[in-house]
Scaffold this active site. Structure first.
Site, PDB file in Angstrom:
ATOM      1  N   TYR A 109      -0.380   2.008  -6.405  1.00  0.00           N
ATOM      2  CA  TYR A 109      -0.803   0.747  -7.026  1.00  0.00           C
ATOM      3  C   TYR A 109      -2.314   0.562  -6.888  1.00  0.00           C
ATOM      4  O   TYR A 109      -2.971   0.067  -7.805  1.00  0.00           O
ATOM      5  CB  TYR A 109      -0.064  -0.428  -6.379  1.00  0.00           C
ATOM      6  CG  TYR A 109      -0.561  -1.772  -6.851  1.00  0.00           C
ATOM      7  CD1 TYR A 109      -0.190  -2.276  -8.096  1.00  0.00           C
ATOM      8  CD2 TYR A 109      -1.418  -2.529  -6.061  1.00  0.00           C
ATOM      9  CE1 TYR A 109      -0.657  -3.502  -8.542  1.00  0.00           C
ATOM     10  CE2 TYR A 109      -1.890  -3.759  -6.500  1.00  0.00           C
ATOM     11  CZ  TYR A 109      -1.501  -4.244  -7.739  1.00  0.00           C
ATOM     12  OH  TYR A 109      -1.982  -5.452  -8.169  1.00  0.00           O
ATOM     13  N   GLU A 110      -2.865   0.965  -5.747  1.00  0.00           N
ATOM     14  CA  GLU A 110      -4.296   0.815  -5.493  1.00  0.00           C
ATOM     15  C   GLU A 110      -5.115   1.976  -6.043  1.00  0.00           C
ATOM     16  O   GLU A 110      -6.278   2.149  -5.697  1.00  0.00           O
ATOM     17  CB  GLU A 110      -4.548   0.616  -3.996  1.00  0.00           C
ATOM     18  CG  GLU A 110      -4.018  -0.724  -3.503  1.00  0.00           C
ATOM     19  CD  GLU A 110      -4.310  -1.018  -2.050  1.00  0.00           C
ATOM     20  OE1 GLU A 110      -4.709  -0.093  -1.298  1.00  0.00           O
ATOM     21  OE2 GLU A 110      -4.131  -2.181  -1.653  1.00  0.00           O
ATOM     22  N   GLU A 114      -2.913  -5.042   7.721  1.00  0.00           N
ATOM     23  CA  GLU A 114      -3.361  -3.794   7.098  1.00  0.00           C
ATOM     24  C   GLU A 114      -2.768  -3.628   5.705  1.00  0.00           C
ATOM     25  O   GLU A 114      -3.464  -3.262   4.772  1.00  0.00           O
ATOM     26  CB  GLU A 114      -2.972  -2.605   7.984  1.00  0.00           C
ATOM     27  CG  GLU A 114      -3.325  -1.251   7.423  1.00  0.00           C
ATOM     28  CD  GLU A 114      -4.829  -0.993   7.336  1.00  0.00           C
ATOM     29  OE1 GLU A 114      -5.204  -0.076   6.589  1.00  0.00           O
ATOM     30  OE2 GLU A 114      -5.621  -1.683   7.991  1.00  0.00           O
ATOM     31  N   GLY A 122       7.322 -12.118  -7.782  1.00  0.00           N
ATOM     32  CA  GLY A 122       7.663 -13.402  -8.385  1.00  0.00           C
ATOM     33  C   GLY A 122       8.860 -14.068  -7.745  1.00  0.00           C
ATOM     34  O   GLY A 122       9.363 -15.069  -8.248  1.00  0.00           O
ATOM     35  N   ILE A 168       8.586 -13.244  -2.146  1.00  0.00           N
ATOM     36  CA  ILE A 168       8.709 -12.278  -1.049  1.00  0.00           C
ATOM     37  C   ILE A 168       7.356 -12.062  -0.382  1.00  0.00           C
ATOM     38  O   ILE A 168       7.259 -12.064   0.850  1.00  0.00           O
ATOM     39  CB  ILE A 168       9.311 -10.953  -1.562  1.00  0.00           C
ATOM     40  CG1 ILE A 168      10.733 -11.206  -2.072  1.00  0.00           C
ATOM     41  CG2 ILE A 168       9.296  -9.888  -0.467  1.00  0.00           C
ATOM     42  CD1 ILE A 168      11.341 -10.060  -2.837  1.00  0.00           C
ATOM     43  N   GLY A 169       6.293 -11.903  -1.167  1.00  0.00           N
ATOM     44  CA  GLY A 169       4.961 -11.744  -0.588  1.00  0.00           C
ATOM     45  C   GLY A 169       4.572 -12.946   0.244  1.00  0.00           C
ATOM     46  O   GLY A 169       4.051 -12.812   1.356  1.00  0.00           O
ATOM     47  N   ASN A 173      -8.483  -6.482  -7.767  1.00  0.00           N
ATOM     48  CA  ASN A 173      -7.083  -6.909  -7.707  1.00  0.00           C
ATOM     49  C   ASN A 173      -6.980  -8.435  -7.825  1.00  0.00           C
ATOM     50  O   ASN A 173      -6.612  -9.127  -6.880  1.00  0.00           O
ATOM     51  CB  ASN A 173      -6.448  -6.400  -6.404  1.00  0.00           C
ATOM     52  CG  ASN A 173      -4.950  -6.545  -6.410  1.00  0.00           C
ATOM     53  OD1 ASN A 173      -4.373  -7.198  -7.265  1.00  0.00           O
ATOM     54  ND2 ASN A 173      -4.316  -5.947  -5.412  1.00  0.00           N
ATOM     55  N   TYR A 189      -3.622 -14.944  -2.792  1.00  0.00           N
ATOM     56  CA  TYR A 189      -4.138 -15.260  -1.457  1.00  0.00           C
ATOM     57  C   TYR A 189      -4.845 -16.618  -1.441  1.00  0.00           C
ATOM     58  O   TYR A 189      -4.707 -17.378  -0.479  1.00  0.00           O
ATOM     59  CB  TYR A 189      -5.079 -14.169  -0.958  1.00  0.00           C
ATOM     60  CG  TYR A 189      -4.404 -12.830  -0.755  1.00  0.00           C
ATOM     61  CD1 TYR A 189      -3.121 -12.734  -0.223  1.00  0.00           C
ATOM     62  CD2 TYR A 189      -5.049 -11.644  -1.095  1.00  0.00           C
ATOM     63  CE1 TYR A 189      -2.499 -11.513  -0.044  1.00  0.00           C
ATOM     64  CE2 TYR A 189      -4.438 -10.413  -0.905  1.00  0.00           C
ATOM     65  CZ  TYR A 189      -3.169 -10.348  -0.381  1.00  0.00           C
ATOM     66  OH  TYR A 189      -2.558  -9.131  -0.194  1.00  0.00           O
TER      67      TYR A 189
END
Length: 168
Positions: free
Chosen positions: A27-28, A85, A95, A98-99, A126, A133
């Protein structure tokens, strides 16, 4: 109604943790950057001294994401803090809060252990994560830039070390 379970990782989770790390690296945009092995994760996360801690997220019993963190120390605050980390949720599970649940679980650990801060880094491109955040109350530090010494530069720097030979 779907069930979300956040729990501490166990040694049996090591293959899944490594799979999440690889998915995160993809993803990164750095899929070939992961050098960690299952043996590394087992050694550093599940034997003493523990170098990291990890929470696993399961959604309806399926592995959905993880948060991997370790302790840092603030000389200014005079307390340990937590450095997050990795925080990763598989795209099919995004969505579903969960995050947020993983992040709030790490924050709860920080509060319970008297850590005055929880920190992490985010890639400047990102924007979805940056926005997420910010919604959680995070503030981006613009005056601090991350620095790293690795590869051949690390042993080269180490060679210039002046150490005491114990002379009295």
């Amino acid at each position: 109604m779907p069930e979300l379970n956040i729990r501490p990782a166990t040694p049996d989770d090591v293959p899944q943790i490594l799979a999440f790390i690889r998915e995160l690296a993809e993803y990164e945009r750095e899929p070939d950057a992961v050098l960690a092995t299952e043996a590394d994760l087992h050694r550093d996360g599940f034997t003493e001294p523990r170098r990291f801690h990890c929470l696993m997220a399961e959604y309806d019993g399926a592995p959905a994401g993880f948060a991997l963190y370790f302790y840092s120390y603030s000389t200014w605050a005079g307390h340990a803090g937590i450095y997050l980390e990795d925080l990763f949720v598989r795209p099919i599970f995004r969505g579903k809060s969960i995050g947020k649940s993983l992040l709030s679980s790490v924050a709860a650990i920080a509060v319970a252990e008297g850590c005055p801060r929880l920190e992490w880094s985010v890639l400047d491109w990102n924007q979805p994560s940056i926005d997420f955040y910010h919604q959680m109350g995070a503030v981006m530090k613009s005056e601090w830039k991350g620095m790293r010494v690795s590869g051949d530069a690390l042993p080269a720097l180490a060679q210039s070390s002046v150490t005491s030979k114990g002379s009295n």
